[in-house]
Design an enzyme around this catalytic site. Structure first.
Site, mmCIF file in Angstrom:
data_model
loop_
_atom_site.group_PDB
_atom_site.id
_atom_site.type_symbol
_atom_site.label_atom_id
_atom_site.label_comp_id
_atom_site.label_asym_id
_atom_site.label_seq_id
_atom_site.Cartn_x
_atom_site.Cartn_y
_atom_site.Cartn_z
ATOM 1 N N HIS A 83 3.843 -5.370 -1.824
ATOM 2 C CA HIS A 83 3.474 -5.371 -0.397
ATOM 3 C C HIS A 83 3.096 -3.966 0.062
ATOM 4 O O HIS A 83 2.049 -3.756 0.681
ATOM 5 C CB HIS A 83 4.665 -5.901 0.404
ATOM 6 C CG HIS A 83 4.482 -5.892 1.884
ATOM 7 N ND1 HIS A 83 4.283 -7.042 2.618
ATOM 8 C CD2 HIS A 83 4.484 -4.884 2.794
ATOM 9 C CE1 HIS A 83 4.151 -6.736 3.899
ATOM 10 N NE2 HIS A 83 4.286 -5.427 4.032
ATOM 11 N N GLU A 84 3.950 -2.989 -0.251
ATOM 12 C CA GLU A 84 3.700 -1.620 0.186
ATOM 13 C C GLU A 84 2.514 -0.992 -0.545
ATOM 14 O O GLU A 84 1.747 -0.217 0.033
ATOM 15 C CB GLU A 84 4.960 -0.764 0.002
ATOM 16 C CG GLU A 84 6.168 -1.232 0.790
ATOM 17 C CD GLU A 84 5.906 -1.313 2.282
ATOM 18 O OE1 GLU A 84 5.046 -0.554 2.793
ATOM 19 O OE2 GLU A 84 6.549 -2.145 2.942
ATOM 20 N N HIS A 87 -0.608 -1.947 1.179
ATOM 21 C CA HIS A 87 -0.869 -1.058 2.318
ATOM 22 C C HIS A 87 -1.519 0.246 1.850
ATOM 23 O O HIS A 87 -2.546 0.687 2.370
ATOM 24 C CB HIS A 87 0.449 -0.698 3.021
ATOM 25 C CG HIS A 87 1.027 -1.786 3.864
ATOM 26 N ND1 HIS A 87 0.281 -2.545 4.726
ATOM 27 C CD2 HIS A 87 2.311 -2.226 3.992
ATOM 28 C CE1 HIS A 87 1.071 -3.410 5.350
ATOM 29 N NE2 HIS A 87 2.302 -3.234 4.908
#
Length: 402
Positions: A83-84, A87
């Site tokens: 997820h990170e 980003h």
């Protein structure tokens, strides 16, 4: 799972800083990844909370259920990392420099250095995280249905699918610090032209989400007379507290950013004059007083090379007798400024805040384009401009003679 702007950091050694907050796991695509010590708390909670549940649902697992629960915690960690990374890698497309990814008790966050954002780019970077989780959930579902998995692999794959699905859905909720809050922020930003107004709106969205979660998972079960699920209530309270603090911090940061144009060195500084380090107390006492206050200006001492070095202390000057004023050097009644603690009088906004954050001390000499001292800027004045609160004068003014 949030993204954080860390503009204006003081340039600490990233490796030392990383070791202080957690265990460095290396770099992915050049981005440092740190496992915060707090992650072990959520890992332990996962084992303690879900181990007995798995043991009850799958008696044949026995003690192995607790190892499966720990594997679940590791799968969550991987999901958050992906997820990170989504980003960070999306931000790279817009040349936003990523400082680090931190995996912690609350999931994780990506920290960026200074960058220029826009509503559209902000949404793309924010939505990349949940999108990655939906992709993982889909891949897990395909593996689960096509691979005919059974036993522990089947259990973990099923958990992996649902975990990523929930992470993705939760993070698109419309409120900061969740990724969905960037949708609200960007929409209001686009309509009003003010990112600060968008951030405040998204922060309030985050607060409303917290109220809704507490009402649904805590208040309604209690009012209905049902036996509450203590673990679920505890998780709701902990997550709600984190979200509320994050939403509140976002609102406060937006309000501070909206006041940045008011932070200008020349406008906030009190009048000051510069004198050489070899000057005496008598020269300070001879300075013309301000006609409105009856007090003299602040005095900054400068070195032979013209750089500000110290501030004369009004209290110390007052202790010098008139007969000794001419022979007492100002260096005896002054205190040193921090190294490099001087700023151009035209410095303002975020650039000024970033620079001051790197300096020691609470006071800074203000100089004009010729390097002449024109004022003395106090940290309290800067904070007052940022917060809108009157910090008090805090000025060291000098009377004429005793």
């Amino acid at each position: 799972m949030t993204d954080t702007d860390t503009r204006g950091r003081s340039g600490q050694d990233p490796q030392k800083q990383g070791r202080k907050e957690g265990i460095p796991l290396g770099r992915i695509a050049g981005i440092p990844v740190i496992l915060a010590y707090s992650w072990f708390i959520i890992a332990a909670f996962t084992v303690i909370a879900f181990g007995p549940v798995l043991q009850s649902d799958y008696p044949r697992l026995g003690v192995t259920a607790f190892f499966v629960a720990f594997a679940y915690a590791l799968l969550l960690l991987i999901s958050v990392l992906v997820h990170e990374l989504a980003h960070a890698l999306t931000a790279k497309l817009f040349h936003w420099p990523t400082e680090k990814i931190v995996l912690n008790l609350w999931g994780g966050h990506t920290e960026f250095q200074s960058f220029t954002a826009s509503p559209g780019r902000s949404v793309l970077v924010a939505m990349a995280g949940p999108a990655a989780n939906f992709v993982l959930a889909g891949a897990g579902w395909l593996l689960r249905t096509g691979g005919d998995l059974t036993g522990v692999p089947g259990i973990l794959t099923n958990i992996f699918v649902w975990a990523n699905l929930l992470i993705g859905i939760f993070n698109v909720l419309p409120g900061l610090p969740l990724d969905g809050g960037r949708l609200v922020e960007s929409a209001v930003w686009k309509l009003t032209g003010s990112q600060e107004k968008g951030t405040v709106a998204a922060g309030w969205g985050g607060r409303i989400i917290v109220i809704g979660l507490v009402a649904w998972f805590v208040v309604l079960p209690l009012l209905s007379g049902d036996r509450p699920d203590i673990s679920l209530m505890l998780i709701t309270v902990l997550v709600g507290s984190f979200l509320w603090m994050g939403a509140t911090a976002s609102i406060e940061q937006a309000r501070l950013r909206s006041r940045l144009p008011l932070v200008e060195a020349g406008a906030l500084a009190e009048p000051a004059v510069g004198l050489p380090e070899g000057a005496s107390v008598a020269e300070v006492l001879a300075l013309a007083p301000d006609p409105t206050t009856g007090a003299g200006p602040a005095v900054v001492l400068y070195r032979q090379d013209g750089r500000p070095a110290a501030v004369v202390d009004a209290g110390a000057v007052a202790t010098v007798s008139a007969s000794a004023a001419a022979t007492t050097p100002l260096t005896a009644v002054s205190y040193a400024l921090g190294e490099g603690a001087y700023v151009p009088e035209w410095s303002k906004g975020q650039e000024l805040i970033q620079y001051l954050a790197q300096l020691d001390g609470l006071e800074y000499a203000v100089v004009d384009r010729d390097g002449t001292v024109t004022g003395l800027l106090r940290q309290s004045a800067v904070l007052g401009a940022l917060t809108g609160k009157n910090p008090g004068s805090g000025k060291r003014m000098f009377g004429q003679s005793r």
